[in-house]
Enzyme design. Structure first.
Site, PDB file in Angstrom:
ATOM      1  N   GLY A  16      13.481   1.744   2.568  1.00  0.00           N
ATOM      2  CA  GLY A  16      14.828   2.356   2.608  1.00  0.00           C
ATOM      3  C   GLY A  16      15.232   2.932   1.264  1.00  0.00           C
ATOM      4  N   GLY A  52      16.637   2.897  -1.853  1.00  0.00           N
ATOM      5  CA  GLY A  52      17.103   1.861  -2.762  1.00  0.00           C
ATOM      6  C   GLY A  52      17.848   2.412  -3.969  1.00  0.00           C
ATOM      7  N   ARG A  53      17.686   3.697  -4.206  1.00  0.00           N
ATOM      8  CA  ARG A  53      18.370   4.307  -5.363  1.00  0.00           C
ATOM      9  C   ARG A  53      18.763   5.743  -5.046  1.00  0.00           C
ATOM     10  NH1 ARG A  53      13.208   6.191  -8.909  1.00  0.00           N
ATOM     11  NH2 ARG A  53      11.854   6.199  -7.126  1.00  0.00           N
ATOM     12  N   LYS A  68      19.953  11.073  -6.237  1.00  0.00           N
ATOM     13  CA  LYS A  68      18.885  10.111  -6.505  1.00  0.00           C
ATOM     14  C   LYS A  68      19.156   9.464  -7.862  1.00  0.00           C
ATOM     15  CE  LYS A  68      13.853   9.880  -6.537  1.00  0.00           C
ATOM     16  NZ  LYS A  68      12.612  10.677  -6.490  1.00  0.00           N
ATOM     17  N   ASP A 122      17.478  -1.533  -9.736  1.00  0.00           N
ATOM     18  CA  ASP A 122      18.829  -1.289 -10.264  1.00  0.00           C
ATOM     19  C   ASP A 122      19.498  -0.065  -9.629  1.00  0.00           C
ATOM     20  OD1 ASP A 122      17.362   0.754 -11.338  1.00  0.00           O
ATOM     21  OD2 ASP A 122      17.756   0.258 -13.435  1.00  0.00           O
ATOM     22  N   ASP A 127       5.945   6.385   3.501  1.00  0.00           N
ATOM     23  CA  ASP A 127       7.378   6.596   3.249  1.00  0.00           C
ATOM     24  C   ASP A 127       7.606   7.832   2.385  1.00  0.00           C
ATOM     25  OD1 ASP A 127       6.065   4.645   1.430  1.00  0.00           O
ATOM     26  OD2 ASP A 127       7.890   4.900   0.260  1.00  0.00           O
TER      27      ASP A 127
END
Ligand code: AMP
Ligand code: MG
Length: 492
Positions: free
Chosen positions: A86, A88-89, A109, A121, A248
């Protein structure tokens, strides 16, 4: 700020994404706005470049009509399945239909943590943001399907990697962010309904002409296989090594996506890999067609429950379709190579002629891009051969091959192409400029010191990669020995 949003993905069921807002940053500053792309999207480039633009492009302010979401997906990473990855950032702001009628995702992004961040993070460092900006825009100018870069901003905050680096956000624009891994996410959960919704959505969005057959999943599989075969052939044509062809990072639309550890070949070497984490060379230059096909098999697997009610029939259909990849790729690759060699007609032995050349390039350590660009001159003047031969460790290796090439060119004459026209056509497919790795490293280092001039210049040169730009010819040159970059790192 006006974006003409129409957010179809955010209207799909809840389990397709997580609703999440970008996290605020301290001091956003616009580094770059892509004016041509802004124009297509119906956006005001001046406004994007202003302080208000910096707020939007950093995620500090949401433009009206945005429906920010992080997309759910899974994926095979270096061959191992991870059932939840997924965004994540990355946060999708929404979709915009451009002046050209095309629908595109606009995504930030590096915009902060999401429910898919795991230990990360949610941030991006300036280096990877500039790398993606430069390379994705170069790919677009080279004519290779790709996600685009609308803007880069710095956040005024540090990110902590192996060292402390300036934080940045890239605004990525894509036909969509649907990946093979999006289908795998639902397949892994046995969620047939979501799979079916997704297949129909993807087909309608990317391949509407193929809808209406009664089997959306099969139609989609066919189109994605065709798009990926063609895409990888184009990569090979320009010497591109993606570096992280996980499922992905394999787009359903057929665009190149994810510019983490990518790089362009300098000297031709089918075994070349740059990514520091690709120890076994799984994603080496010459492995890319095979890996793309492997990724298509994973897509077919995910779609199995939709392909046919009978399981054996579904497997038979999937196998047959994925096997088509080989022929489609070879055909597309032949087209690419013929154009590079200045061949307009088709002959059976053309691929053998090209393969013989590539062997010679590899064994002589010849720069891939320089070779083909210089060959354009040889097509109209044999006197230019010396310049080409000089690239070979053993110049005779070129001269022998060139004799065969010229015999083949002589048989083109029935097509009445004169030498000058042939050379011009070759210059439209054999670039003078590519985003060479050592240049990218150098511009990143300068930018981290606060000097964005090398970045600006390189972006400008790469807008016209097929034109000689004599005043900037040094930017086309391969690295000196001490400038060579052996490894690239994921953009995390
Ligand atoms: P990539 O290697 O860019 O394809 O990313 C693989 C996965 O790791 C994706 O799910 C990303 O969203 C996630 N990821 C990468 N970098 C970060 C980061 N800095 N913070 C959170 N998630 C990340
Ligand atoms: Mg990725």
């Amino acid at each position: 700020m006006k974006f003409a949003f129409d957010n179809t993905y955010a209207r799909l069921p809840d389990r397709f994404y997580a609703r999440v807002s970008p996290a605020k940053v301290r001091e956003p500053r616009v580094v770059k706005v892509n004016r041509a792309l802004a124009e297509v999207l119906g956006l005001d480039a001046e406004q994007l470049a202003s302080a208000e633009g910096a707020e939007v492009l950093s995620g500090n302010a949401l433009p009206e009509g945005a429906a920010p979401i992080a997309l759910a997906y899974a994926g095979h990473q270096f061959g191992s399945f991870v059932n939840q990855l997924g965004d994540g950032r990355a946060i999708l702001l929404g979709e915009v239909v451009g002046k050209d009628g095309k629908r595109r995702d606009v995504q930030l992004k590096g915009a902060g943590r999401t429910p898919f961040s795991r230990g990360g993070d949610g941030r991006a460092a300036l280096g990877p943001v500039l790398r993606e900006y430069v390379v994705s825009e170069a790919m677009a100018a080279l004519g290779v399907p790709t996600t685009r870069a609308l803007a880069a901003v710095t956040t005024g905050e540090p990110v902590f990697r192996e060292e402390v680096l300036p934080g940045a956000v890239l605004t990525r624009v894509a036909a969509s962010h649907l990946r093979v891994g999006t289908f795998q996410f639902f397949a892994a959960r046995g969620d047939r309904e979501a799979l079916s919704t997704l297949a129909s959505y993807a087909l309608a969005r990317h391949y509407p002409e193929a809808a209406g057959s009664g089997n959306d999943a099969l139609a989609l599989l066919d189109r994605v296989i065709e798009a990926q075969a063609s895409l990888v052939a184009r990569w090979l044509g320009v010497g591109f090594v993606h570096g992280v062809m996980n499922t992905d990072n394999t787009s359903i639309s057929g665009e190149t996506i994810d510019y983490g550890p990518c790089a362009f070949l300098d000297e031709y070497d089918p075994e070349k890999k740059f990514s520091s984490i690709d120890r076994g060379g799984r994603y080496a230059f010459g492995n890319q067609p095979g890996i793309a096909q492997w990724n298509m098999l994973r897509l077919a697997e995910a779609l199995l429950p939709l392909l046919a009610d009978d399981k054996d029939e579904a497997v038979r259909l999937a196998t047959e379709r994925v096997q088509r990849f080989t022929g489609l790729f070879v055909e597309a690759h032949e087209r690419v190579l013929r154009a590079k060699l200045g061949l307009a007609r088709e002959e059976d032995d053309d691929l053998a002629l090209a393969a013989d050349l590539l062997d010679r390039l590899a064994s002589n350590g010849v720069d891939y891009t320089l070779f083909f660009r210089r060959l354009c001159a040889s097509a109209e003047d044999t006197a230019a051969d010396a310049q080409v031969a000089a690239l070979f460790a053993e110049p005779g290796a070129f001269r022998d091959w060139a004799e065969a090439w010229r015999r083949r060119l002589a048989r083109e004459d029935v097509a009445r192409v004169d030498d000058g026209a042939r050379a011009r056509a070759m210059r439209l497919v054999n670039p003078a400029f590519i985003p060479r790795n050592h240049r990218i490293e150098a511009l990143i280092q300068a930018a981290v010191r606060g000097d964005f001039e090398p970045f600006e210049t390189f972006v400008r040169v790469l807008e016209r990669p097929y034109e000689d730009q004599p005043e900037l010819a040094h930017l086309s040159e391969p690295p000196q020995l001490d400038e060579r970059v052996q490894h690239t790192f994921c953009g995390t």
